[in-house]
Design a protein around this motif. Structure first.
Motif, PDB file in Angstrom:
ATOM      1  N   PRO A   1       0.828  -1.210   0.000  1.00 30.92           N
ATOM      2  CA  PRO A   1       0.000   0.000   0.000  1.00 30.92           C
ATOM      3  C   PRO A   1       0.860   1.257   0.000  1.00 30.92           C
ATOM      4  O   PRO A   1       2.064   1.209   0.238  1.00 30.92           O
ATOM      5  CB  PRO A   1      -0.797  -0.124   1.299  1.00 30.92           C
ATOM      6  CG  PRO A   1       0.088  -0.945   2.193  1.00 30.92           C
ATOM      7  CD  PRO A   1       0.798  -1.914   1.291  1.00 30.92           C
ATOM      8  N   SER A   2       0.241   2.393  -0.264  1.00 32.37           N
ATOM      9  CA  SER A   2       0.997   3.648  -0.278  1.00 32.37           C
ATOM     10  C   SER A   2       1.532   3.954   1.115  1.00 32.37           C
ATOM     11  O   SER A   2       0.962   3.553   2.126  1.00 32.37           O
ATOM     12  CB  SER A   2       0.102   4.796  -0.761  1.00 32.37           C
ATOM     13  OG  SER A   2      -1.051   4.903   0.062  1.00 32.37           O
TER      14      SER A   2
ATOM     15  N   THR B   1       5.158   6.140   3.354  1.00 31.61           N
ATOM     16  CA  THR B   1       6.199   7.169   3.418  1.00 31.61           C
ATOM     17  C   THR B   1       7.484   6.588   3.981  1.00 31.61           C
ATOM     18  O   THR B   1       7.446   5.719   4.849  1.00 31.61           O
ATOM     19  CB  THR B   1       5.729   8.339   4.312  1.00 31.61           C
ATOM     20  OG1 THR B   1       4.519   8.878   3.786  1.00 31.61           O
ATOM     21  CG2 THR B   1       6.777   9.450   4.364  1.00 31.61           C
TER      22      THR B   1
ATOM     23  N   SER C   1       6.849  10.150  -0.365  1.00 28.83           N
ATOM     24  CA  SER C   1       5.694   9.254  -0.380  1.00 28.83           C
ATOM     25  C   SER C   1       5.722   8.371  -1.618  1.00 28.83           C
ATOM     26  O   SER C   1       6.145   8.805  -2.692  1.00 28.83           O
ATOM     27  CB  SER C   1       4.387  10.063  -0.345  1.00 28.83           C
ATOM     28  OG  SER C   1       4.252  10.721   0.903  1.00 28.83           O
ATOM     29  N   LEU C   2       5.252   7.154  -1.449  1.00 26.46           N
ATOM     30  CA  LEU C   2       5.196   6.177  -2.536  1.00 26.46           C
ATOM     31  C   LEU C   2       3.759   5.744  -2.763  1.00 26.46           C
ATOM     32  O   LEU C   2       3.040   5.454  -1.805  1.00 26.46           O
ATOM     33  CB  LEU C   2       6.040   4.927  -2.208  1.00 26.46           C
ATOM     34  CG  LEU C   2       7.565   4.997  -2.269  1.00 26.46           C
ATOM     35  CD1 LEU C   2       8.034   5.500  -3.632  1.00 26.46           C
ATOM     36  CD2 LEU C   2       8.145   5.836  -1.166  1.00 26.46           C
ATOM     37  N   SER C   3       3.337   5.740  -4.021  1.00 23.02           N
ATOM     38  CA  SER C   3       2.034   5.176  -4.357  1.00 23.02           C
ATOM     39  C   SER C   3       2.068   3.664  -4.190  1.00 23.02           C
ATOM     40  O   SER C   3       3.143   3.051  -4.128  1.00 23.02           O
ATOM     41  CB  SER C   3       1.673   5.506  -5.807  1.00 23.02           C
ATOM     42  OG  SER C   3       1.617   6.904  -6.013  1.00 23.02           O
ATOM     43  N   ALA C   4       0.890   3.070  -4.149  1.00 24.53           N
ATOM     44  CA  ALA C   4       0.803   1.618  -4.026  1.00 24.53           C
ATOM     45  C   ALA C   4       1.425   0.933  -5.242  1.00 24.53           C
ATOM     46  O   ALA C   4       1.403   1.458  -6.349  1.00 24.53           O
ATOM     47  CB  ALA C   4      -0.655   1.210  -3.876  1.00 24.53           C
TER      48      ALA C   4
ATOM     49  N   GLN D   1      11.102   2.843  -3.916  1.00 29.24           N
ATOM     50  CA  GLN D   1      10.188   1.706  -3.793  1.00 29.24           C
ATOM     51  C   GLN D   1      10.872   0.544  -3.095  1.00 29.24           C
ATOM     52  O   GLN D   1      10.284  -0.115  -2.230  1.00 29.24           O
ATOM     53  CB  GLN D   1       9.709   1.264  -5.183  1.00 29.24           C
ATOM     54  CG  GLN D   1       8.626   2.126  -5.799  1.00 29.24           C
ATOM     55  CD  GLN D   1       8.265   1.656  -7.205  1.00 29.24           C
ATOM     56  OE1 GLN D   1       9.131   1.212  -7.967  1.00 29.24           O
ATOM     57  NE2 GLN D   1       7.003   1.761  -7.558  1.00 29.24           N
TER      58      GLN D   1
ATOM     59  N   TYR E   1      11.242   1.284   0.670  1.00 30.54           N
ATOM     60  CA  TYR E   1       9.940   1.216   1.347  1.00 30.54           C
ATOM     61  C   TYR E   1       9.499  -0.235   1.523  1.00 30.54           C
ATOM     62  O   TYR E   1       9.060  -0.641   2.603  1.00 30.54           O
ATOM     63  CB  TYR E   1       8.925   2.025   0.540  1.00 30.54           C
ATOM     64  CG  TYR E   1       7.500   1.910   1.010  1.00 30.54           C
ATOM     65  CD1 TYR E   1       7.167   1.984   2.361  1.00 30.54           C
ATOM     66  CD2 TYR E   1       6.456   1.736   0.096  1.00 30.54           C
ATOM     67  CE1 TYR E   1       5.855   1.892   2.786  1.00 30.54           C
ATOM     68  CE2 TYR E   1       5.143   1.642   0.506  1.00 30.54           C
ATOM     69  CZ  TYR E   1       4.843   1.718   1.853  1.00 30.54           C
ATOM     70  OH  TYR E   1       3.544   1.622   2.278  1.00 30.54           O
TER      71      TYR E   1
ATOM     72  N   LEU F   1       7.346  12.848  -4.173  1.00 29.54           N
ATOM     73  CA  LEU F   1       6.281  11.915  -4.502  1.00 29.54           C
ATOM     74  C   LEU F   1       6.781  10.963  -5.585  1.00 29.54           C
ATOM     75  O   LEU F   1       7.168  11.392  -6.670  1.00 29.54           O
ATOM     76  CB  LEU F   1       5.037  12.663  -5.000  1.00 29.54           C
ATOM     77  CG  LEU F   1       3.875  11.798  -5.494  1.00 29.54           C
ATOM     78  CD1 LEU F   1       3.341  10.907  -4.373  1.00 29.54           C
ATOM     79  CD2 LEU F   1       2.755  12.667  -6.063  1.00 29.54           C
ATOM     80  N   ASN F   2       6.801   9.667  -5.272  1.00 29.76           N
ATOM     81  CA  ASN F   2       7.306   8.651  -6.201  1.00 29.76           C
ATOM     82  C   ASN F   2       8.657   9.052  -6.812  1.00 29.76           C
ATOM     83  O   ASN F   2       8.800   9.120  -8.039  1.00 29.76           O
ATOM     84  CB  ASN F   2       6.295   8.389  -7.313  1.00 29.76           C
ATOM     85  CG  ASN F   2       5.053   7.688  -6.817  1.00 29.76           C
ATOM     86  OD1 ASN F   2       5.060   7.066  -5.764  1.00 29.76           O
ATOM     87  ND2 ASN F   2       3.972   7.809  -7.564  1.00 29.76           N
TER      88      ASN F   2
ATOM     89  N   GLU G   1      -4.679   2.473  -5.506  1.00 34.44           N
ATOM     90  CA  GLU G   1      -5.051   2.519  -4.103  1.00 34.44           C
ATOM     91  C   GLU G   1      -6.525   2.200  -3.915  1.00 34.44           C
ATOM     92  O   GLU G   1      -7.366   2.636  -4.690  1.00 34.44           O
ATOM     93  CB  GLU G   1      -4.733   3.893  -3.524  1.00 34.44           C
ATOM     94  CG  GLU G   1      -3.250   4.217  -3.528  1.00 34.44           C
ATOM     95  CD  GLU G   1      -2.959   5.570  -2.918  1.00 34.44           C
ATOM     96  OE1 GLU G   1      -3.859   6.107  -2.254  1.00 34.44           O
ATOM     97  OE2 GLU G   1      -1.858   6.078  -3.111  1.00 34.44           O
TER      98      GLU G   1
END
Length: 430
Positions: free
Chosen positions: A57-58, A60, A77-80, A270, A273, A359-360, A419
């Motif tokens: 899941p998304s 940080t 932050s990373l998207s899912a 990624q 995380y 972001l990503n 998400e």
């Protein structure tokens, strides 16, 4: 005498009332035609993942460059996304090799109509009938004398042993080439795909490793060990091929069907995380186990790395281990620390955090052949069987140039995900 005034209706009020009645009637009638969808949190907490992958899941992380200290860096932050639960294995990579070999054998050497779907089309437009090919694959191992004769230019013969010629085996694919902030362009590249078999002796001269050179990639006993001896360019070629192979599987996934999705190497962020196994850098809980209960109350190491000078085997293996050895982390991922280090998509810069978005984040640079090696450096993460404990930290960065294979670097794939509404975003009912 009646002094009461006669009531005269106000026309404005009447019009307003009439409008309200019409609106109510319209809403009542439309309710039978359209109903707003009910928005609920996805109770499972994750999307069903494609085979061999897990949903992340998304979240940080505290992202650090090589110049940052223990307490510095920046939150990103990373998207899912989906990520392979384990490193790519020898068996998986051999499937890639055989697919490339079959493609070349059919189109360049055999040119036999029985292996094509649309035989009436021009040669360059014909598509291979893979359902039929898979029944006889790999063609280069065929005992049919006619096939063996026509495929001879693809092979090298040592005594009675036939092997694929690495110079012939190339995978062609197109991608968007990125050189920093320069203009992006789509290019087509033909990448040699055979791993370097004698990589063990090359990495460790004056060591007796010939048996690994001869058997590690080819023998079935090593099927589920991580593939090594693969360059960054070869790893990216594999992700392109596997992404195309995945499309048929994705179409069967009710949550993913219809989306245009591709596989790639994980970005550096990624990878970190996924390795940390937590949604927020402030979280301190972890389910990763570094030791397991051993005999006589003594703990045994549950990470494959070098414990000290000349001490490789205390964790249960001198070299690599099968990719699902030890326990997975909180996201269900195996060997994000140790076993083999892993290629990421990012170019290496000591001050990466200065250049990337929060972001990503991804630092992408596709070097040309003529470029200096400094521009060909790619980030490697995770530490390996031959590294000390300091290299196992999730934020420790290392690199290798994109054309250099090693016996201690492997890789895994990622794919974008979407998400699901969570408890935080569930605010009303319809």
């Amino acid at each position: 005498m009646n002094n009461m005034k006669k009531y005269v209706p106000n026309p404005t009020i009447g019009l307003v009332f009439l409008a309200v009645l019409i609106c109510m009637q319209a809403c009542k009638s439309s309710s039978s035609i359209y109903k707003a969808p009910k928005v609920n949190a996805f109770r499972a907490g994750s999307l069903p993942a494609p085979p061999g992958m897990v949903y992340v899941p998304s979240g940080t992380i505290l992202f650090k460059s090589s110049l940052d200290t223990a307490d510095t860096g920046k939150n990103v932050s990373l998207s899912a996304f989906f990520i392979d639960e384990a490193e790519v294995t020898n068996k998986q990579y051999r499937e890639f090799i055989n697919w490339v070999a079959d493609s070349i054998a059919i189109t360049d050497y055999l040119q036999d109509d029985q292996y094509f779907l649309n035989t009436g089309e021009p040669a360059e437009e014909r598509k291979i009938d893979w359902k039929k090919v898979k029944k006889v694959s790999p063609l280069w191992k065929s005992n049919d004398p006619t096939i063996r004769e026509r495929l001879a230019p693809m092979l090298l013969v040592q005594g009675t042993k036939r092997m694929l010629n690495p110079d012939v085996l190339r995978y062609e694919f197109s991608y968007q080439k990125t050189k920093g902030n320069a203009k992006k362009e789509f290019v087509t590249e033909r990448v040699p795909v055979m791993p370097v078999n004698d990589i063990w002796s090359s990495d460790f001269p004056n060591a007796q490793l010939a048996s690994l050179d001869m058997n590690y990639f080819t023998h079935e006993s090593f099927d589920y060990y991580p593939v090594v001896g693969v360059t960054w360019r070869q790893a990216r070629a594999f992700t392109d091929w596997r992404g195309k192979e995945f499309m048929a599987t994705i179409m069967k996934n009710s949550y993913l069907s219809g989306y245009q999705l591709t596989l790639s190497l994980p970005t550096e962020a990624q990878w970190q995380y996924a390795a940390e196994g937590k949604l927020d850098p402030r979280d301190t809980t972890t389910t990763k186990r570094l030791t397991i209960d051993g005999a006589e109350g003594k703990d045994r190491l549950a990470v494959n790395f070098k414990q000290g000078d000349g001490t490789y085997s205390r964790d249960g293996a001198t070299f690599t281990l099968p990719v699902k050895s030890y326990t997975p982390n909180a996201f269900g991922l195996y060997n994000m620390a140790g076993n083999v280090s892993e290629w990421t998509l990012d170019a290496f810069s000591p001050s990466a955090t200065v250049f990337v978005n929060d972001l990503n984040p991804a630092l992408l640079y596709d070097a040309d052949e003529k470029d200096a090696d400094a521009l060909k450096r790619k980030v490697v993460r995770g530490g390996s069987w031959k590294d000390n404990g300091e290299q196992l930290n999730t934020d420790t960065r290392n690199y290798s140039v994109d054309y250099e294979p090693h016996s201690y670097i492997g890789f895994r794939c990622v794919m974008a995900a979407f998400e699901m509404p969570t408890v935080q975003s569930k605010t009303r009912k319809y």
